[in-house]
Design a protein around this motif. Structure first.
Motif, PDB file in Angstrom:
ATOM      1  N   UNK A   1     -14.829  27.823   1.219  1.00 61.93           N
ATOM      2  CA  UNK A   1     -13.839  26.835   0.777  1.00 61.93           C
ATOM      3  C   UNK A   1     -14.452  25.851  -0.218  1.00 61.93           C
ATOM      4  N   UNK A   2     -15.660  25.393   0.074  1.00 60.27           N
ATOM      5  CA  UNK A   2     -16.324  24.464  -0.837  1.00 60.27           C
ATOM      6  C   UNK A   2     -16.603  25.106  -2.188  1.00 60.27           C
ATOM      7  N   UNK A   3     -16.991  26.382  -2.169  1.00 57.21           N
ATOM      8  CA  UNK A   3     -17.246  27.080  -3.435  1.00 57.21           C
ATOM      9  C   UNK A   3     -15.962  27.192  -4.258  1.00 57.21           C
ATOM     10  N   UNK A   4     -14.862  27.511  -3.588  1.00 60.32           N
ATOM     11  CA  UNK A   4     -13.584  27.603  -4.286  1.00 60.32           C
ATOM     12  C   UNK A   4     -13.173  26.248  -4.844  1.00 60.32           C
ATOM     13  N   UNK A   5     -13.337  25.203  -4.049  1.00 54.81           N
ATOM     14  CA  UNK A   5     -12.971  23.861  -4.500  1.00 54.81           C
ATOM     15  C   UNK A   5     -13.836  23.427  -5.680  1.00 54.81           C
ATOM     16  N   UNK A   6     -15.088  23.861  -5.681  1.00 57.45           N
ATOM     17  CA  UNK A   6     -15.971  23.550  -6.808  1.00 57.45           C
ATOM     18  C   UNK A   6     -15.463  24.215  -8.085  1.00 57.45           C
ATOM     19  N   UNK A   7     -14.894  25.416  -7.943  1.00 51.80           N
ATOM     20  CA  UNK A   7     -14.327  26.113  -9.099  1.00 51.80           C
ATOM     21  C   UNK A   7     -13.105  25.365  -9.631  1.00 51.80           C
TER      22      UNK A   7
ATOM     23  N   UNK B   1      -7.207  16.740   2.089  1.00 55.70           N
ATOM     24  CA  UNK B   1      -6.023  17.540   2.401  1.00 55.70           C
ATOM     25  C   UNK B   1      -6.251  19.013   2.069  1.00 55.70           C
ATOM     26  N   UNK B   2      -6.769  19.286   0.878  1.00 58.86           N
ATOM     27  CA  UNK B   2      -6.973  20.670   0.450  1.00 58.86           C
ATOM     28  C   UNK B   2      -8.026  21.357   1.312  1.00 58.86           C
ATOM     29  N   UNK B   3      -9.134  20.669   1.593  1.00 63.80           N
ATOM     30  CA  UNK B   3     -10.207  21.297   2.373  1.00 63.80           C
ATOM     31  C   UNK B   3      -9.704  21.738   3.740  1.00 63.80           C
ATOM     32  N   UNK B   4      -9.011  20.852   4.448  1.00 69.35           N
ATOM     33  CA  UNK B   4      -8.546  21.249   5.778  1.00 69.35           C
ATOM     34  C   UNK B   4      -7.491  22.337   5.689  1.00 69.35           C
ATOM     35  N   UNK B   5      -6.637  22.286   4.675  1.00 70.15           N
ATOM     36  CA  UNK B   5      -5.588  23.294   4.538  1.00 70.15           C
ATOM     37  C   UNK B   5      -6.166  24.688   4.317  1.00 70.15           C
ATOM     38  N   UNK B   6      -7.154  24.806   3.440  1.00 72.69           N
ATOM     39  CA  UNK B   6      -7.662  26.148   3.109  1.00 72.69           C
ATOM     40  C   UNK B   6      -8.669  26.670   4.125  1.00 72.69           C
ATOM     41  N   UNK B   7      -9.174  25.804   5.012  1.00 72.27           N
ATOM     42  CA  UNK B   7     -10.078  26.295   6.063  1.00 72.27           C
ATOM     43  C   UNK B   7      -9.334  26.550   7.367  1.00 72.27           C
ATOM     44  N   UNK B   8      -8.033  26.325   7.394  1.00 67.66           N
ATOM     45  CA  UNK B   8      -7.235  26.521   8.607  1.00 67.66           C
ATOM     46  C   UNK B   8      -6.438  27.814   8.533  1.00 67.66           C
ATOM     47  N   UNK B   9      -6.249  28.455   9.684  1.00 70.94           N
ATOM     48  CA  UNK B   9      -5.381  29.621   9.757  1.00 70.94           C
ATOM     49  C   UNK B   9      -3.934  29.152   9.630  1.00 70.94           C
ATOM     50  N   UNK B  10      -3.190  29.794   8.738  1.00 71.18           N
ATOM     51  CA  UNK B  10      -1.789  29.434   8.519  1.00 71.18           C
ATOM     52  C   UNK B  10      -0.893  30.602   8.899  1.00 71.18           C
ATOM     53  N   UNK B  11       0.396  30.361   8.924  1.00 67.52           N
ATOM     54  CA  UNK B  11       1.325  31.435   9.287  1.00 67.52           C
ATOM     55  C   UNK B  11       1.327  32.542   8.235  1.00 67.52           C
ATOM     56  N   UNK B  12       0.843  32.256   7.023  1.00 67.05           N
ATOM     57  CA  UNK B  12       0.881  33.254   5.957  1.00 67.05           C
ATOM     58  C   UNK B  12      -0.499  33.711   5.492  1.00 67.05           C
ATOM     59  N   UNK B  13      -1.587  33.132   6.025  1.00 68.63           N
ATOM     60  CA  UNK B  13      -2.926  33.584   5.632  1.00 68.63           C
ATOM     61  C   UNK B  13      -3.980  33.062   6.607  1.00 68.63           C
ATOM     62  N   UNK B  14      -5.114  33.781   6.632  1.00 71.55           N
ATOM     63  CA  UNK B  14      -6.250  33.313   7.445  1.00 71.55           C
ATOM     64  C   UNK B  14      -7.032  32.276   6.651  1.00 71.55           C
ATOM     65  N   UNK B  15      -7.603  31.302   7.348  1.00 70.32           N
ATOM     66  CA  UNK B  15      -8.370  30.257   6.680  1.00 70.32           C
ATOM     67  C   UNK B  15      -9.693  30.780   6.154  1.00 70.32           C
ATOM     68  N   UNK B  16     -10.182  30.164   5.087  1.00 72.41           N
ATOM     69  CA  UNK B  16     -11.482  30.517   4.538  1.00 72.41           C
ATOM     70  C   UNK B  16     -12.593  29.876   5.362  1.00 72.41           C
ATOM     71  N   UNK B  17     -13.756  30.507   5.341  1.00 76.11           N
ATOM     72  CA  UNK B  17     -14.934  29.906   5.952  1.00 76.11           C
ATOM     73  C   UNK B  17     -15.264  28.621   5.194  1.00 76.11           C
ATOM     74  N   UNK B  18     -15.783  27.597   5.884  1.00 75.96           N
ATOM     75  CA  UNK B  18     -16.049  26.308   5.237  1.00 75.96           C
ATOM     76  C   UNK B  18     -16.873  26.402   3.953  1.00 75.96           C
ATOM     77  N   UNK B  19     -17.954  27.184   3.980  1.00 78.52           N
ATOM     78  CA  UNK B  19     -18.806  27.296   2.787  1.00 78.52           C
ATOM     79  C   UNK B  19     -18.049  27.955   1.632  1.00 78.52           C
TER      80      UNK B  19
END
Length: 404
Positions: A302-308, A282-300
């Motif tokens: 996103x993984x670095x952020x999730x690792x943090x 759920x989190x990975x797809x949410x943060x890599x997708x463009x949303x109405x309030x922010x642009x999505x992160x690049x996949x790589x």
């Protein structure tokens, strides 16, 4: 008592205590287990792992096993091992990203409309078309088996109007791909896919003006959004054909392993494996997708952020399996090679997570486009120098991969 042995000395009945190597070098989501399947032995012997620690208090020793096996049994074991080695590469018939994209585009369109229809039924309090969703999960499973990158790449192309629906399709595909990586198959794998498809149905109880608000939510509005797991669970438990896995993932995909999630603040053993998988997908797809309030992160990225975040947010074993599922450099990642060429990841190599298949298309040194070429980095003398920001170069990586 522990003993370090070569993977070539592994036999059925041994208990593996520890795998000697990095987690990305072996094919398992667990690091300690009893060997009771010949395919596991073959997988280890074909991996980058060369030695393992065994616990002879929990399983057979090398000498004991050798003494125990008769010549006839030993011959049979070798025969089975060879058969497993012969069929293992054929378990998933992979096709190229380009080959699967056309089928995936049609499937995505079909899936989006099916999920939109289902969510509308939920909004009006009608019975959910679970049978139709079951067929859809089967088709998504087939596409993921052929090439997971195709459907997952397409799922990133969301706008504020179809985000919720395509997010459900993407989480379904991610749950299936992650389940396969973790050795899950059959009915349980399908249940995971169904759970991904249904996990956000409770958002239909959230007003659109709150769900799609472009600015920061007020505390009251956030409380409304946080009610969607419970509202979804209430809808699903009244629907015929929804199993416990889907109910669990719907209710608990926003829980965290440290107990700071919602709605029940579960932690430790109280969180099921399925809910832990749902949280990561759920989190990975949410943060890599463009949303109405922010642009999505690049996949790589996103993984670095999730690792943090992983220590308190995600289950460590599940997250590692997820990284192996999508790759250190997921499809769509823009890379700069040591040769100065820019390349976009189009697929994963079977040899290494660190050496994907890429399409080179631009020279950063000459600042001009070059002839496109597909390169398997595991077979190339060139190496990856850095992950690049596509916006910095003014590039659309989705077009470079042929997704749109």
């Amino acid at each position: 008592m522990r003993k370090k042995i070569s993977v070539h000395d592994l036999r059925l009945g041994m208990y593996i205590e520890e795998l000697c190597g990095k987690w990305m070098d072996h094919p398992f989501w667990k690091s300690s287990f009893k060997l009771d399947d010949n395919k596991d032995i073959v997988a280890l012997q074909q991996s980058a792992i060369r030695e393992v620690w065994i616990n002879i208090a929990k399983g057979l020793d090398v000498v004991e096993q050798a003494e125990e096996l008769s010549a006839e049994v030993a011959e049979r074991v070798q025969e089975v091992l060879q058969q497993a080695a012969d069929i293992t590469p054929k378990v998933e018939e992979r096709v190229s990203l380009e080959q699967e994209l056309e089928r995936a585009k049609k499937l995505q369109s079909k899936a989006k409309h099916a999920v939109m229809s289902m969510f509308e039924e939920a909004r009006m309090g009608k019975a959910l078309p679970i049978g139709e969703m079951s067929t859809l999960v089967d088709e998504i499973n087939q596409s993921v088996s052929r090439n997971p990158g195709a459907l997952l790449s397409l799922a990133k192309l969301k706008n504020k109007d179809d985000y919720t629906y395509l997010h459900s399709v993407a989480v379904c595909a991610l749950m299936i791909a992650l389940g396969k990586q973790m050795g899950i198959e059959g009915a349980l794998l399908k249940s995971l896919g169904m759970a991904g498809l249904l996990h956000d149905v409770g958002k239909m109880a959230v007003p659109d003006e709150v769900l799609n608000k472009p600015g920061r939510l007020t505390e009251q509005e956030f409380d409304v959004v946080k009610s969607h797991p419970v509202r979804g669970w209430e809808m699903l438990k009244e629907s015929f054909g929804v199993d416990d896995v889907a109910l669990d993932v719907c209710l608990h995909h926003h829980e965290r392993v440290d107990g700071t999630g919602y709605p029940d603040k579960l932690s430790g053993d109280a969180l099921s494996l399925h809910a832990r998988m749902g949280a990561v997908c759920d989190v990975y797809d949410a943060i890599t997708s463009n949303r109405c309030y922010k642009a999505g992160w690049a996949p790589a990225d996103a993984l670095r952020k999730m690792a943090e975040w992983q220590a308190g947010h995600f289950d460590a074993v599940v997250f590692k399996a997820f990284v192996k599922t999508v790759g250190i450099y997921p499809v769509g990642t823009l890379l700069k090679l040591k040769s100065g060429r820019l390349a976009v990841v189009t697929d994963q190599s079977s040899q290494s997570l660190l050496k994907p298949i890429v399409k080179v298309f631009f020279s950063s040194r000459s600042n001009v486009p070059i002839k496109m070429e597909l390169i398997d980095m595991s077979r190339s003398q060139d190496v990856i120098e850095s992950v690049e920001d596509a916006a910095k170069w003014g590039l659309d990586v989705m077009k470079m991969t042929g997704v749109c």
